[in-house]
Structure formats: structure tokens, C-alpha cells
Design a protein around this motif. Structure first.
Motif, PDB file in Angstrom:
ATOM      1  N   GLY A 232       1.611  -1.368   2.204  1.00 55.28           N
ATOM      2  CA  GLY A 232       0.299  -0.837   1.839  1.00 55.28           C
ATOM      3  C   GLY A 232      -0.825  -1.775   2.226  1.00 55.28           C
ATOM      4  O   GLY A 232      -1.873  -1.349   2.727  1.00 55.28           O
ATOM      5  N   LEU A 233      -0.610  -3.085   2.020  1.00 51.79           N
ATOM      6  CA  LEU A 233      -1.635  -4.069   2.367  1.00 51.79           C
ATOM      7  C   LEU A 233      -1.911  -4.086   3.867  1.00 51.79           C
ATOM      8  O   LEU A 233      -3.043  -4.327   4.301  1.00 51.79           O
ATOM      9  N   GLU A 234      -0.886  -3.839   4.661  1.00 48.64           N
ATOM     10  CA  GLU A 234      -1.068  -3.813   6.114  1.00 48.64           C
ATOM     11  C   GLU A 234      -1.970  -2.667   6.555  1.00 48.64           C
ATOM     12  O   GLU A 234      -2.528  -2.706   7.651  1.00 48.64           O
ATOM     13  N   ARG A 235      -2.127  -1.677   5.707  1.00 50.47           N
ATOM     14  CA  ARG A 235      -2.893  -0.486   6.075  1.00 50.47           C
ATOM     15  C   ARG A 235      -4.344  -0.521   5.618  1.00 50.47           C
ATOM     16  O   ARG A 235      -5.090   0.417   5.875  1.00 50.47           O
ATOM     17  N   VAL A 236      -4.760  -1.562   4.911  1.00 51.74           N
ATOM     18  CA  VAL A 236      -6.146  -1.638   4.455  1.00 51.74           C
ATOM     19  C   VAL A 236      -6.898  -2.691   5.255  1.00 51.74           C
ATOM     20  O   VAL A 236      -6.367  -3.754   5.557  1.00 51.74           O
ATOM     21  N   ASP A 237      -8.118  -2.380   5.566  1.00 51.52           N
ATOM     22  CA  ASP A 237      -8.952  -3.275   6.370  1.00 51.52           C
ATOM     23  C   ASP A 237      -9.850  -4.099   5.463  1.00 51.52           C
ATOM     24  O   ASP A 237     -11.072  -4.079   5.578  1.00 51.52           O
TER      25      ASP A 237
END
Length: 245
Positions: free
Chosen positions: A49-54
Motif C-alpha cells: 500500500g505504501l508503494e502506491r501513495v505519492d
């Protein structure tokens, strides 16, 4: 930023008020899946999930022991009381808030933690110290959620995708033979069982053979996308408490 790998000066200099805390359990998951399944799932979904937030988000270490006394007849299972669990999670969240991380998403991998985590979120939020909300990965996977079980198709599929070496493939048939089809022993809309050993011979609920690697990939995509949306919403939310009416 992973707190396990960061220095205190890294944390001092970061520019975010948003943190993620993975929470799981150390408990039996049948003869084929590891005791740490729930912790691994929570960490895997949190990281994806963290990889998907900018935006920058602090990732706290996972809390590995939860409310799991219902599995106590199976060796290796660990648990704490609901009171101890709530206090521990609450104080862990409060310590993050002390350093300015006053928006927290608790990423949960264990069904037995759900009610307690909702209470913790409400308690710390109403106190005004921080805004905290729990997210349980297997509640965020659409139609798959209905097949959650225990050591069944969903958890087995996720591990086959993320940690395939941890699944004892030579024990899948054993897991299937001793499984229960559903959780509990129900009569008149009441679950008569308190412990898993009352209704499942080997701790498994659901068919682990129905959880292949491809399904695990889909589950991770669904859960991670849902978590990313939640993180963005929490980051932007007005978290002030409503005035008395």
C-alpha cells in the motif's frame, strides 16, 4: 520511512504526520502455513500500500502477538488478553503521536483483533491525541472476503504469492482432510464454540488448495489499492472532532 531502519535524526527531519502500524498474531494456521501468517500478511499489505501513495509515510514495526486464545490448543500459538492488547496498541500509537505522527492507519491481519482495534481507534481519536483508524486486509478484497476462513484459500494464496517457501506444499492434503468448512458451531444464530479446536481437527477453515499464487497476486492488488486509497483519505481528512449539538 521504515522506523526499524531509520535513525532518530531521519525521523526528526521527515515531513509527514502519517504513520502505518502493521498488527497481526502468532497462532496456528494449520499444518501447512506458518504461525506468523497474520503478521506477514499485515506487513506485506502495508508495504504494498505504501508503494502506491505519492507521499511520505512512516512505517512502524509490526505488533506480532494479538488476541488469539481461541487457538490455544495448537502448540506455538501465543496470545494476550484483550485488555493488554488494547493498551499495548494504544500506547504504541500514542508514542507515534508524541513525535508528531498524529494520523495513524493500523493495518491488521488477524480477525480476532478487529473489535479491539476499532475500540482503540475510537479511544485515541476521541481523546484528541491522534486520529487512528484500523484497516483489515481481508475485508478489502471484494467477493473474496466471503471465503476468508483460517489457513484457508485467502491466506494460503497470499503466502504462495509473497512467501511461497513458507507454505508446506506436501501438507496441503493433510490440511484439506482435517479442515472445517466454516468458522464456528452455529445454532439459532449463535456460535456455540469458543475455541477453534471445537470445530476443526487441524485448525484449518476452508480449502487451502483453492488459494493459488495467481489468486494471491489478485488479493494483494485489491488490498494494497484499498489501503492506498485509505491512506490518501486519512492524510487529507479534517480530523477535528464535531462540536456538541
Amino acid at each position: 520511512m521504515d522506523l526499524t531502519e531509520a535513525t532518530w535524526t531521519d525521523v526528526r527531519d521527515c515531513e509527514t504526520d502519517l504513520a502505518v502500524v502493521p498488527v497481526g498474531s502468532t497462532e496456528q494456521h494449520g499444518p501447512h502455513a506458518p504461525l506468523g501468517t497474520d503478521v506477514l500478511a499485515a506487513e506485506t499489505v502495508a508495504d504494498a500500500g505504501l508503494e502506491r501513495v505519492d507521499r511520505e509515510v512512516v512505517r512502524a514495526p509490526a505488533i506480532p502477538v494479538g488476541i488469539a486464545e481461541e487457538h490455544r490448543q495448537f502448540p506455538g500459538t501465543m496470545w494476550v488478553s484483550e485488555e493488554t492488547f488494547r493498551s499495548y496498541v494504544r500506547e504504541a500509537v500514542e508514542s507515534l503521536a508524541y513525535h508528531g505522527f498524529d494520523r495513524v492507519v493500523i493495518v491488521n491481519g488477524h480477525g480476532g483483533n478487529v473489535d479491539a482495534l476499532r475500540e482503540v481507534g475510537a479511544s485515541v481519536t476521541r481523546s484528541g491525541e491522534t486520529y487512528a483508524v484500523p484497516f483489515t486486509w481481508f475485508e478489502a478484497v471484494g467477493e473474496h472476503t466471503a471465503e476468508m476462513g483460517h489457513g484457508g484459500p485467502l491466506e494460503t494464496a497470499l503466502l504462495r504469492h509473497c512467501e511461497p517457501e513458507l507454505i508446506r506444499e506436501d501438507r496441503i492434503e493433510e490440511a484439506r482432510e482435517g479442515r472445517a468448512e466454516g468458522w464456528g458451531d452455529w445454532l439459532s444464530y449463535t456460535n456455540l464454540a469458543y475455541d477453534a479446536a471445537e470445530f476443526t481437527e487441524n485448525g484449518v477453515v476452508g480449502d487451502p488448495a483453492a488459494g493459488d499464487e495467481r489468486r494471491g497476486e489478485e488479493l494483494l492488488e485489491l488490498a494494497a489499492d484499498a489501503l492506498a486509497r485509505l491512506l490518501e483519505a486519512v492524510a487529507e481528512r479534517d480530523v477535528s472532532r464535531p462540536a456538541d449539538r
